[in-house]
Design an enzyme around this catalytic site. Structure first.
Site, PDB file in Angstrom:
ATOM      1  CD  GLU A  85     110.764 141.134  36.538  1.00  0.00           C
ATOM      2  OE1 GLU A  85     111.845 141.729  36.353  1.00  0.00           O
ATOM      3  OE2 GLU A  85     110.136 141.210  37.601  1.00  0.00           O
TER       4      GLU A  85
ATOM      5  CG  HIS B 193     109.862 144.831  38.419  1.00  0.00           C
ATOM      6  ND1 HIS B 193     109.749 143.608  39.021  1.00  0.00           N
ATOM      7  CD2 HIS B 193     109.351 145.710  39.293  1.00  0.00           C
ATOM      8  CE1 HIS B 193     109.202 143.734  40.209  1.00  0.00           C
ATOM      9  NE2 HIS B 193     108.950 145.016  40.405  1.00  0.00           N
TER      10      HIS B 193
ATOM     11  CB  CYS C 136     110.851 143.648  43.007  1.00  0.00           C
ATOM     12  SG  CYS C 136     109.714 144.769  43.820  1.00  0.00           S
TER      13      CYS C 136
END
Ligand SMILES: Nc1ncnc2c1ncn2[C@@H]1O[C@H](COP(=O)(O)OP(=O)(O)O)[C@@H](O)[C@H]1O
Ligand SMILES: [Mg+2]
Lengths: 78, 262, 752, 78
Positions: free
Chosen positions: B226, B224, B96
């Site tokens: 994570e 994302h 991102c």
């Protein structure tokens, strides 16, 4: 075809968070001579039979809030 | 063996550092959140780490353009260190806002090897911030972060961004990306086919969702991983059970690689 | 007369007329009685007040800061419910969560600023609520927002569309930039909110129990540090604006602010780091009333006096007058009380995060506050007098209305009405707003606002956040409110708000543990409105005391009124709950074919305020009546069935009744249900569309029938089985048979 | 004190998503004569001893991405 250039800025009394971030960034890049930065948006509107009055309407109906913004309308400007 | 060391670099407005840090830790890295200031004033040295993570968020508010201010700050003081970090074969990952910064810095795609900005991530074609789950396909698993995935595998990942429309400077850059298979992740629909909006959430060229450099040690991507280290943070887990999430293997791939290599 | 930066105001020799003029000229918003009270205080001091002193009183005694119209009633009805379950109360309230952490929660309105400047009003609303949680030492983990917009335009006021888009953008830009997920909320549309839009924002946070902060300064010699944003002329007299009705053409720019999330984001980190290292003695945020209110309250609650040096306050503009510095409501500021020996460490932390901080004074023994500006004393007052606003027993009147139910003639086309409901502006998807909010940042969102198959998700009841990656517990977050009920019947409307908030939490598999109440009303000086306010409070009390769940925090916003147009008297309830094992959490999307579908609780004919009555436009003032004891027993039974693993999906029954609840369960799943209601002997439209309270639809496991009957007794009814179609019959009569894709299209109308 | 006015726009070849939204919104408001809208950002930078060259540096170092943006620098402009 005519076009309108409309510049929308924040009134002086309203804090400009983006401007403040730009000041900080430019200073970190070594430009110590920066005093202040204010930001704004420009709209280049291409239209048939445009007029300054119509541009003012765009400002008040869509592009700005008179409480915080100032709107500058130019016809055929650059 | 010592756990590999990872630095998650932050400044005001980078706000995905917690999930990045926890994903790294849970995958077995020795992670640390480090403010960019500490690298700038040499309190910390990039050379002491094996992995640099540029987290998502809104560095400096994403004012001007997403990632522009943080990238300019890095360019001013840290870019040489990062270039040699990459040349050394150490790992860099940026989801991102991190991807936006990698592109601005010219670390990706870097087809000419000159570390120049060859691409941009422009405003989403919908002119909206888009927060939802999308599918991407793994086109090439040579990238260090994708070792644990099969080529052709379809992943389900969250996105949350306003500026993710990938655009190259010219045809040549795009062609280089495709010939060298740097476009490691592309947006696809539920059936695994490339298609337009909304499956491609931002209007990226060739549905590009993520890029990896030729050497395979720098990954930038809009989704994302994570945020989905565990299945219970995937948006449809109540239909599909619990366990490891889609993000887990990104981190495991990286950590295992570092354990082998360093 | 003082110097050019300070004025002494002649009140000792002023009569009533002059006093009123002073209140008006200085924008104090004080009544004649209040001005007389001030006069007598200064007579006893034998001197006239300075402008700083008058302005300070104007802040402290405003409705917004002083709660002068509501406090006596709040005490009577709301405070003192389940007090042993409240861990601590301050800017936010705390409730126990596990052996390690407590949860902080608070919901607050930002109505007046949002009506004037929607973008900044909503953004600073988010900023303010984050500070309230931070003030308790809490890490914010979720932002929520419940919004009430108008549909029709009113001359002289911004259009509802303009307001709506500004409010949503403001929440988006602030929330996304600070990186706290916006996970829950609601959007209502009704012309009762023209031009008085309501923006109620909430925040939930977690605090390590060993790190809970207090605001009271109860020791002399503590240094007072202001940190974060600089102080400017922005936001002067904000609280006074929020303490009067909204009139046409008002655009006093000095109260308008846009907020700066890029100061807030590192400020949160810095404060939490200082707290973790045990360097802060007391903490509070600067909100309404600015320094004046925060310092007054911190010192008074700790029984201390203090000295303040205004020239030490970092300013945006150099030429500000002392009174402006003292009452400015500039955003992004926190006040810390710190022991002398910790000062250096605290200042280092702020410096490392690039945050401005400055020592502006200290506490000392005594009961008075003294303020200096460049060596000159500009305020010297008794804190008790200054900070304790007068309290009013406002007169009130209850309007008695007989409950009248109205039975519309039986509709020809149930199916068409159902589709209309699913696509109704108050039912259909909120993705156009919510998908602009980052709801997965921090990687801890276990259940978000939508669930189901990727790309075609449906709505959820509560969101669930996992506060720690190392433990399996989750925090469920949801809301309740119903402006349509509250308009007809504030008492039942309030009970329904609590009922809905609780239902949402339970429906996700969590146990409700605390509320924050955000109360919205018109002008409290009108006895009918005060009567409604009191009815609302007694509804809130009845529900919560039966459930034994405390209101750990809350907020009152009056004067949501313009001439005769005014909002319904209504609460927005923020509820939090606890689920022990997140991997068991429930969502409304059906999970598989051929499973029994139960309705929990029978419907009654009470259609007041219902979606059905609004669509068919019939009048009925018999609002669904939530019975707290029934609600309580159903929660217990539901959670028992949940613990026994009998439930696969669950959805609460609210807007549009059973019909809409079932339709929504199909959207995220692509799984339908075949329903037969012939055994109930009730008119089909009433059965399907009744919004009777405390009810759920659940999809049970195959073979769960017997256990469900044991647990629920005659409170659970099988109404059908999940299937590939979506059909309803009542014996011979075909009620509906709708393709799943049509339902989804209707619900998503206008949104890709 | 001099100031620089810097206008950053998207290159013609890059689709302007915000501009397209404005077109749509203006048409919905009944302005059928709108042909096209392009948007941009303006920075008003107040500084000591500014020059056009310095403004160009701000562009290339911070305010624009040459892949998608054009930058126009004016000194003391309005
Ligand atoms: N309706 C209410 N129910 C419960 N507590 C309330 C209510 N209204 C206000 N409070 C409590 O009163 C205190 C002061 O509220 P408020 O003035 O809104 O805080 P601040 O302005 O400092 O953020 C807080 O503890 C708040 O939670
Ligand atoms: Mg507060």
């Amino acid at each position: 075809m005519p076009f309108l250039k409309i510049t929308v800025t924040l009134k002086k009394s309203v804090e400009d968070a983006e401007g403040q971030s730009v000041v900080k960034a430019l200073k970190l890049l070594g430009y110590e001579n920066i005093k202040d930065v204010r930001t704004g948006k420009v709209y280049f509107i291409e239209l048939e039979n445009g007029s300054i009055e119509e541009g003012r309407e765009f400002c008040s109906k869509l592009l700005s809030n008179p409480v915080i913004n100032e709107c500058k309308v130019e016809l055929d400007g650059n | 063996m010592k756990n590999p060391r990872a630095a998650v670099m932050t400044m005001e407005g980078t706000n995905n550092e917690m999930e990045a840090y926890l994903s790294l830790i849970h995958a077995g890295a020795n992670a640390e959140i480090v403010h960019i200031k500490k690298f700038e004033n040499s309190e910390k040295k990039l050379g002491d780490y094996d992995l640099l993570f540029l987290p998502g968020g809104f560095s400096a508010g994403d004012y001007i353009r997403a990632g522009a201010i943080m990238a300019a700050r890095i360019k001013a003081k840290l870019i040489r260190d990062i270039e040699s970090f990459v040349d050394d074969g150490r790992l860099v990952m940026g989801p991102c806002n991190g991807f936006q910064i990698l592109i601005e810095l010219g670390l990706l795609p870097n087809t000419e090897g000159k570390w120049e900005t060859e691409a941009a991530l422009a405003q989403n074609i919908s002119n909206r911030f888009e927060a939802r789950t999308i599918y991407v396909k793994v086109n090439n698993n040579k990238c260090v972060f994708l070792k644990k995935f099969r080529e052709g595998e379809i992943l389900k990942l969250p996105i949350a961004h306003m500026e993710g429309r990938f655009i190259t400077r010219d045809e040549r850059v795009l062609n280089e990306i495709l010939t060298r298979r740097m476009n490691v992740l592309s947006y696809v629909n539920r059936e695994g086919k490339e298609s337009g909006y909304p499956w491609n959430p931002n209007g990226s060229m060739m549905n590009i969702a993520g890029l990896c450099n030729e050497k395979g040690n720098v990954l930038g991507l809009m989704p994302h991983p994570e945020r989905v280290f565990y299945k219970v943070t995937e948006s449809d887990w109540t239909r599909n059970g619990t366990g490891e999430g889609m993000g887990y293997r990104f981190f495991l791939s990286a950590v295992e690689h570092m354990k082998e290599k360093f | 007369m003082g110097t050019e930066f300070l004025e002494t105001v002649e009140i000792l020799n002023s009569g009533v007329k002059e006093l009123n003029k002073i209140s008006k000229n200085y924008n104090l918003g004080l009544s004649t009685e209040e001005m007389l009270r001030i006069k007598s205080y200064f007579s006893s001091q034998g001197r006239n007040p300075t402008d700083v002193e008058l302005q300070a009183i104007g802040q402290a005694w405003s409705e917004h800061c002083g709660y002068k119209s509501s406090k006596v009633y709040l005490k009577k009805f709301i405070f003192g419910i389940a007090p042993n379950k409240i861990l601590s109360q301050g800017d936010a309230g705390l409730v126990d969560f596990n052996d390690d952490i407590a949860i902080a929660l608070k919901m607050e309105s930002h109505n007046h600023p949002s009506a004037i400047e929607p973008y900044g009003g909503a953004a600073t609303g988010v900023g303010g609520i984050l500070r309230d949680v931070l003030s308790m030492g809490g890490q914010p983990i979720a932002v929520t927002d419940v919004l009430y917009f108008g549909e029709r335009s009113k001359k002289g006021f911004p259009s509802p569309k303009f307001i709506e888009s500004g409010v949503i953008s403001g929440i988006r830009d602030y929330g996304n930039r600070v990186g706290i997920p916006t996970v829950s909320g609601g959007i209502f549309y009704s012309n009762d909110f023209v031009p008085n839009v309501l923006v109620n924002v909430g925040c939930v946070g977690v605090v390590k129990k060993s790190n809970i902060m207090k605001a009271s300064v109860d020791k002399p010699g503590l240094k007072l540090i202001i940190a974060g944003g600089k102080t400017g002329r922005d936001g002067i007299h904000g609280v006074n604006m929020a303490s009067k009705t909204l009139e046409k053409g008002e655009e006093d720019t000095t109260t308008v602010q846009l907020g700066n999330p890029i100061i807030k984001e590192p400020l949160i980190h810095a404060v939490l780091e200082a707290n973790e290292r045990k360097l802060i003695y007391a903490l509070k945020d600067l909100g309404g009333g600015g320094l004046s209110s925060v310092i007054g309250e911190m010192l008074l609650s700790g029984g201390m006096g203090g000295d303040i040096y205004l020239e030490m306050v970092p300013l945006k503009e150099s030429n500000m007058k002392p009174w402006e510095i003292w009452i400015s409501e500039s955003q992004e500021r926190m006040m810390l009380a710190v022991k002398e020996e910790n000062i250096n460490e605290v200042m280092d932390i702020f410096n490392s995060w690039d945050i401005t901080a400055s020592i502006i004074g200290h506490s000392r023994s005594g009961k008075d506050l003294r303020i200096y500006y460049n060596g000159q004393k500009v305020l010297d007052m008794d804190l008790e007098f200054l900070t304790s606003s007068p309290l009013y027993y406002r007169s009130y009147r209850h309007i008695k209305q007989p409950k009248e139910s109205f039975l519309p003639s039986y509709p020809k086309d149930i199916e068409r009405i159902m589709l209309k409901m699913v696509g109704n502006i108050n039912v259909r998807t909120r993705e156009y707003a919510v998908r602009q909010y980052d709801h997965t940042v921090r990687g801890s969102t276990v259940i978000g606002p939508f669930s189901g198959n990727v790309g075609s998700e449906g709505p959820t009841d509560a969101s669930i956040i996992r506060p720690s990656w190392d433990r399996s517990e989750g925090i469920a977050i949801s809301h309740g409110s119903n402006p349509f009920y509250s308009k007809i019947d504030p008492f039942r409307g309030a009970k329904a708000a609590v009922d809905e908030a609780v239902r949402n939490i339970v429906s996700s598999g969590a146990k409700p543990i605390a509320f924050s109440d955000c109360l919205n009303a018109g002008n409290p000086e009108i006895p009918e409105i005060m009567g409604e306010f009191i009815s609302m409070l007694s509804g809130l009390r009845d529900s919560a005391s039966s459930l034994e769940i405390p209101y750990v925090s809350g907020n009152v916003s009056f004067y949501n009124q313009t001439g005769k147009s005014r909002i319904p008297t209504l609460p927005t309830i923020l509820a939090v709950g606890k689920i022990d094992r997140i991997e068991k959490a429930l969502t409304p999307d059906f999970k598989n074919f051929g499973n029994p579908v139960y309705m929990i609780g029978l419907p009654y004919v009470e259609m007041g305020g219902s979606l059905y009555s609004r669509i068919l436009k019939f009048n009925d003032n018999n609002v669904p009546n939530s019975e707290p004891t029934i609600l309580k027993s159903r929660i217990t039974k539901f959670l028992k069935a949940f613990d026994d693993d009998l439930i696969l999906s669950s959805h609460d029954i609210s807007d549009g009744g059973l019909a809409v609840a079932l339709a929504e369960m199909t959207i995220g799943s692509g799984i339908g249900v075949d329903v037969d209601i012939s055994s109930f002997g009730m008119r089909s439209d009433m059965f399907l569309f009744s919004e009777s309270q405390s009810r759920f639809v659940i999809e049970g496991r195959k073979g769960s029938e017997e256990r469900i009957r044991e647990i629920f007794g005659n409170d659970a009814f099988i109404i059908g089985y999940t299937s590939e179609s979506f059909k309803g019959i009542n014996g011979e009569e075909n009620l509906f048979n709708i393709e799943l894709e049509r339902i989804r299209k209707k619900w998503k109308e206008g949104y890709i």
